[in-house]
Motif scaffolding. Structure first.
Motif, PDB file in Angstrom:
ATOM      1  N   THR A  44      13.403  11.678 -75.451  1.00 28.51           N
ATOM      2  CA  THR A  44      14.827  10.951 -75.130  1.00 28.51           C
ATOM      3  C   THR A  44      15.948  11.983 -75.469  1.00 28.51           C
ATOM      4  O   THR A  44      15.683  13.136 -75.963  1.00 28.51           O
ATOM      5  N   HIS A  45      17.085  11.468 -75.093  1.00 23.07           N
ATOM      6  CA  HIS A  45      18.348  12.531 -75.232  1.00 23.07           C
ATOM      7  C   HIS A  45      19.224  12.137 -76.404  1.00 23.07           C
ATOM      8  O   HIS A  45      20.586  12.387 -76.308  1.00 23.07           O
ATOM      9  N   ILE A  46      18.697  11.009 -77.247  1.00 20.09           N
ATOM     10  CA  ILE A  46      19.940  10.615 -78.370  1.00 20.09           C
ATOM     11  C   ILE A  46      19.729  11.437 -79.439  1.00 20.09           C
ATOM     12  O   ILE A  46      18.887  12.362 -79.619  1.00 20.09           O
ATOM     13  N   GLU A  69      20.305   4.076 -73.385  1.00 20.24           N
ATOM     14  CA  GLU A  69      19.264   5.152 -73.843  1.00 20.24           C
ATOM     15  C   GLU A  69      19.138   4.669 -75.096  1.00 20.24           C
ATOM     16  O   GLU A  69      18.002   5.124 -75.529  1.00 20.24           O
ATOM     17  N   GLU A  76      16.321   2.103 -74.679  1.00 24.87           N
ATOM     18  CA  GLU A  76      14.995   2.638 -74.282  1.00 24.87           C
ATOM     19  C   GLU A  76      14.298   3.093 -75.372  1.00 24.87           C
ATOM     20  O   GLU A  76      12.981   2.944 -75.634  1.00 24.87           O
TER      21      GLU A  76
END
Length: 350
Positions: A154-156, A197, A200
């Protein structure tokens, strides 16, 4: 699924989720409760909030917990001693361990048992290493690090990743008790619909926790609680705050008077304000004030004007309302004050 794991059927089970105020234990308990209700169990819950306002992270006063009992029979209380304790940090273990039944299941987030956190929780030695937990069925899970591993793609932000660990713990408990993920996944997608996001990531953490239970050999059994044998009909899950809000609406209808509800947001009383704001068509006015004194003063002023003046708060807020409460006594004006939990020293409750 490992061949060693067996399934046991239970009449009922009592689970307590406990952790720091920022660990999402109330949300975790809510989701386990909702899922159990959707699966046909009878339920009763007890959310428990710390009395202090923003207690230091990892300390004993900052522990928040949520206990529920779900059963194949009708239940009337959230139960006394939990069968399972999910402790997200040393402070949660320290505060709640004595309530856990002997032989009960103890799920520990081992990542949080650092020297600093142990010191904050007044543990002289690490209870995971000194055999002090030998009377319990101990399940040690590195929840935080497993959550990070599950969300590597993920890109969090890292802070947002850390917030997902409660869903990992929830997924694990769903597996242990044979709960479905569907309801919670639907809730996550609706809750975080504008932040896909985040949605997810939470779903990934939930599934990772469930899969951990499915593939690890540290768990020796699953526990199943069948549907309750209750009369068919339409049922609803209701909290004390929701019931209070409906009672206020009923008061407006029965008395024929305008309700003025002045409040300042504070956990766990805020839901009353949220609920009442939806019922303006029932002669209910809501006012979110800038502080506790203003909320109480506005309700008192409404009472002077002929309305039913009501204000709500939680333990600490009662102290802040004391000036206006004294004024209400002096001028002999009726005022309804709702105090929702969070009892403790100097917080408005003995």
């Amino acid at each position: 699924m490992p061949s060693k794991i067996i399934e046991k059927e239970l009449e009922a089970a009592i689970i307590r989720f406990a952790g720091d105020s920022g660990d999402g234990m109330q949300l975790t308990g809510d989701q386990f409760t909702d899922t159990s209700a959707m699966m046909g169990n009878d339920i009763a819950t007890f959310p428990d909030f710390p009395a202090e306002i923003r207690a230091p992270q990892g300390t004993l006063p900052g522990v928040s917990s949520f206990q529920l009992q779900f059963s194949k029979h009708e239940v009337f209380t959230p139960g006394d001693a939990p069968d399972v304790l999910v402790a997200m940090n040393p402070a949660a273990l320290r505060v709640n361990l004595n309530d856990l039944v002997k032989g009960g299941i103890l799920v520990i987030n081992t990542d949080s048992f650092t020297e600093e956190n142990l010191k904050k929780a007044n543990w002289n030695t690490n209870p995971l290493l000194n055999h002090s937990l030998k009377d319990y069925s101990l399940i040690q899970v590195p929840v935080s690090s497993l959550t990070k591993n599950a969300l590597q793609t993920t890109h969090i932000k890292l802070t947002e990743v850390n917030r997902c660990k409660n869903f990992f713990a929830l997924g694990l408990m769903f597996w242990i008790y044979g709960r479905t993920l569907d309801h919670t996944i639907k809730w996550i997608n609706e809750k975080f619909g504008k932040k896909p996001e985040i949605a997810e990531a939470n779903v990934m953490a939930l599934k990772a926790g469930y899969n951990y239970g499915d593939i690890t050999e540290t768990l020796q059994a699953r526990y199943l609680v069948k549907k309750a044998d209750i009369q068919p009909g339409v049922y609803r899950k209701i909290t004390g705050n929701e019931a209070t809000a409906l009672g206020i609406v009923a008061a407006a209808r029965l008395t024929g008077k305008q309700i003025f509800f002045g409040s300042y947001p504070i956990t766990p009383a805020s839901d009353i304000l949220h609920q009442l704001s939806k019922h303006k068509n029932f002669n209910v006015k809501t006012f979110q004030a800038e502080d506790e004194i203003a909320a109480c003063g506005a309700a008192l002023g409404a009472s002077f004007g002929g309305n039913i003046g009501i204000t709500s708060t939680s333990g600490p807020g009662v102290c802040l309302k004391s000036e206006m409460i004294n004024l209400a006594v002096m001028v002999e004006l009726p005022l309804v004050i709702i105090n929702v939990q969070r009892g403790g020293p100097s917080t408005g409750m003995p």
